[in-house]
Design a protein around this motif. Structure first.
Motif, PDB file in Angstrom:
ATOM      1  N   UNK A 179     -20.952  28.404 -14.058  1.00 18.49           N
ATOM      2  CA  UNK A 179     -19.814  28.686 -13.190  1.00 18.49           C
ATOM      3  C   UNK A 179     -19.230  30.080 -13.420  1.00 18.49           C
ATOM      4  N   UNK A 180     -19.625  30.752 -14.485  1.00 16.04           N
ATOM      5  CA  UNK A 180     -19.123  32.086 -14.766  1.00 16.04           C
ATOM      6  C   UNK A 180     -19.651  33.048 -13.701  1.00 16.04           C
ATOM      7  N   UNK A 181     -18.743  33.745 -12.998  1.00 14.26           N
ATOM      8  CA  UNK A 181     -19.128  34.532 -11.828  1.00 14.26           C
ATOM      9  C   UNK A 181     -20.119  35.647 -12.120  1.00 14.26           C
ATOM     10  N   UNK A 182     -19.968  36.321 -13.264  1.00 14.09           N
ATOM     11  CA  UNK A 182     -20.840  37.461 -13.539  1.00 14.09           C
ATOM     12  C   UNK A 182     -21.958  37.123 -14.525  1.00 14.09           C
ATOM     13  N   UNK A 183     -22.256  35.832 -14.678  1.00 11.96           N
ATOM     14  CA  UNK A 183     -23.303  35.423 -15.624  1.00 11.96           C
ATOM     15  C   UNK A 183     -24.690  35.732 -15.063  1.00 11.96           C
ATOM     16  N   UNK A 184     -25.534  36.256 -15.933  1.00  7.19           N
ATOM     17  CA  UNK A 184     -26.932  36.531 -15.585  1.00  7.19           C
ATOM     18  C   UNK A 184     -27.794  35.678 -16.501  1.00  7.19           C
ATOM     19  N   UNK A 185     -28.748  34.978 -15.938  1.00  3.03           N
ATOM     20  CA  UNK A 185     -29.615  34.095 -16.717  1.00  3.03           C
ATOM     21  C   UNK A 185     -30.939  34.778 -16.990  1.00  3.03           C
ATOM     22  N   UNK A 186     -31.418  34.627 -18.213  1.00  4.31           N
ATOM     23  CA  UNK A 186     -32.698  35.218 -18.599  1.00  4.31           C
ATOM     24  C   UNK A 186     -33.414  34.252 -19.531  1.00  4.31           C
ATOM     25  N   UNK A 187     -34.688  34.518 -19.754  1.00  6.95           N
ATOM     26  CA  UNK A 187     -35.495  33.712 -20.655  1.00  6.95           C
ATOM     27  C   UNK A 187     -35.718  34.509 -21.939  1.00  6.95           C
ATOM     28  N   UNK A 188     -35.404  33.905 -23.065  1.00  6.65           N
ATOM     29  CA  UNK A 188     -35.635  34.520 -24.368  1.00  6.65           C
ATOM     30  C   UNK A 188     -36.465  33.532 -25.175  1.00  6.65           C
ATOM     31  N   UNK A 189     -37.755  33.760 -25.251  1.00  3.75           N
ATOM     32  CA  UNK A 189     -38.643  32.793 -25.893  1.00  3.75           C
ATOM     33  C   UNK A 189     -38.714  31.542 -25.050  1.00  3.75           C
ATOM     34  N   UNK A 190     -38.238  30.457 -25.581  1.00  2.56           N
ATOM     35  CA  UNK A 190     -38.193  29.182 -24.860  1.00  2.56           C
ATOM     36  C   UNK A 190     -36.764  28.777 -24.533  1.00  2.56           C
ATOM     37  N   UNK A 191     -35.846  29.734 -24.568  1.00  5.68           N
ATOM     38  CA  UNK A 191     -34.436  29.448 -24.342  1.00  5.68           C
ATOM     39  C   UNK A 191     -33.934  30.126 -23.078  1.00  5.68           C
ATOM     40  N   UNK A 192     -33.029  29.435 -22.381  1.00  3.25           N
ATOM     41  CA  UNK A 192     -32.302  30.029 -21.276  1.00  3.25           C
ATOM     42  C   UNK A 192     -31.068  30.676 -21.892  1.00  3.25           C
TER      43      UNK A 192
END
Length: 155
Positions: A11-24
């Motif tokens: 829900x955080x408006x400026x959040x960007x999701x990425x993959x780091x190894x096997x983690x979101x």
């Protein structure tokens, strides 16, 4: 038996999701705000405009984790999904049943009965949980009408 997993809501408006190894990994303003293993997720629902990395989208598709994007008001924007699976023979059987009026009516009757049944139980639950804050007489009357309608629908 199906293994139930979690859905990650962002829900955080400026959040960007990425993959780091096997983690979101969720990042906002250049700082990591959260990290969760991808294998524990069934899906990711994102209400942010920043989006997600292509690497994360590809990993979600490979692992059959749904990834959906919505605007701040909840309007659907996009979804990343993998190869669609389905049973062609089953789909053809469904189409054949819709061509037969008696089969179509029988199916429609069941769909409508299910909707009315569920609507009645929503009212009953509302009466039980919020009886002091609502007009109990009106809600009870609506529940009785739905109960009576079920007999008509089935016939």
């Amino acid at each position: 038996m199906r293994h139930l997993r979690n859905v990650l809501y962002i829900f955080t408006e400026d959040a960007y999701l990425a993959l780091d190894g096997e983690n979101v990994v969720a990042r906002a303003s250049g700082k990591e705000i959260g990290r969760i293993p991808l294998h524990t997720l069934e899906g990711i629902v994102c209400f942010s405009y920043s989006g997600a990395s292509p690497k994360l989208m590809g990993a979600c598709v490979e692992r059959e984790v749904f990834l959906s994007f919505f605007d701040q008001r909840g309007r659907f924007l996009a979804r990343a999904s993998g190869i669609s699976k389905g049973n062609v023979l089953l789909r053809r059987a469904h189409y054949r049943r819709t061509d037969d009026p008696s089969e179509s009516i029988a199916l429609a009757r069941q769909f409508i009965a299910g909707k009315v049944f569920n609507a009645r139980w929503v009212l009953e639950r509302y009466l039980r949980d919020h009886g002091m804050r609502i007009d109990e007489v009106a809600v009870s009357a609506a529940s009785v009408k739905l109960r009576d309608a079920l007999a008509d629908i089935r016939s």
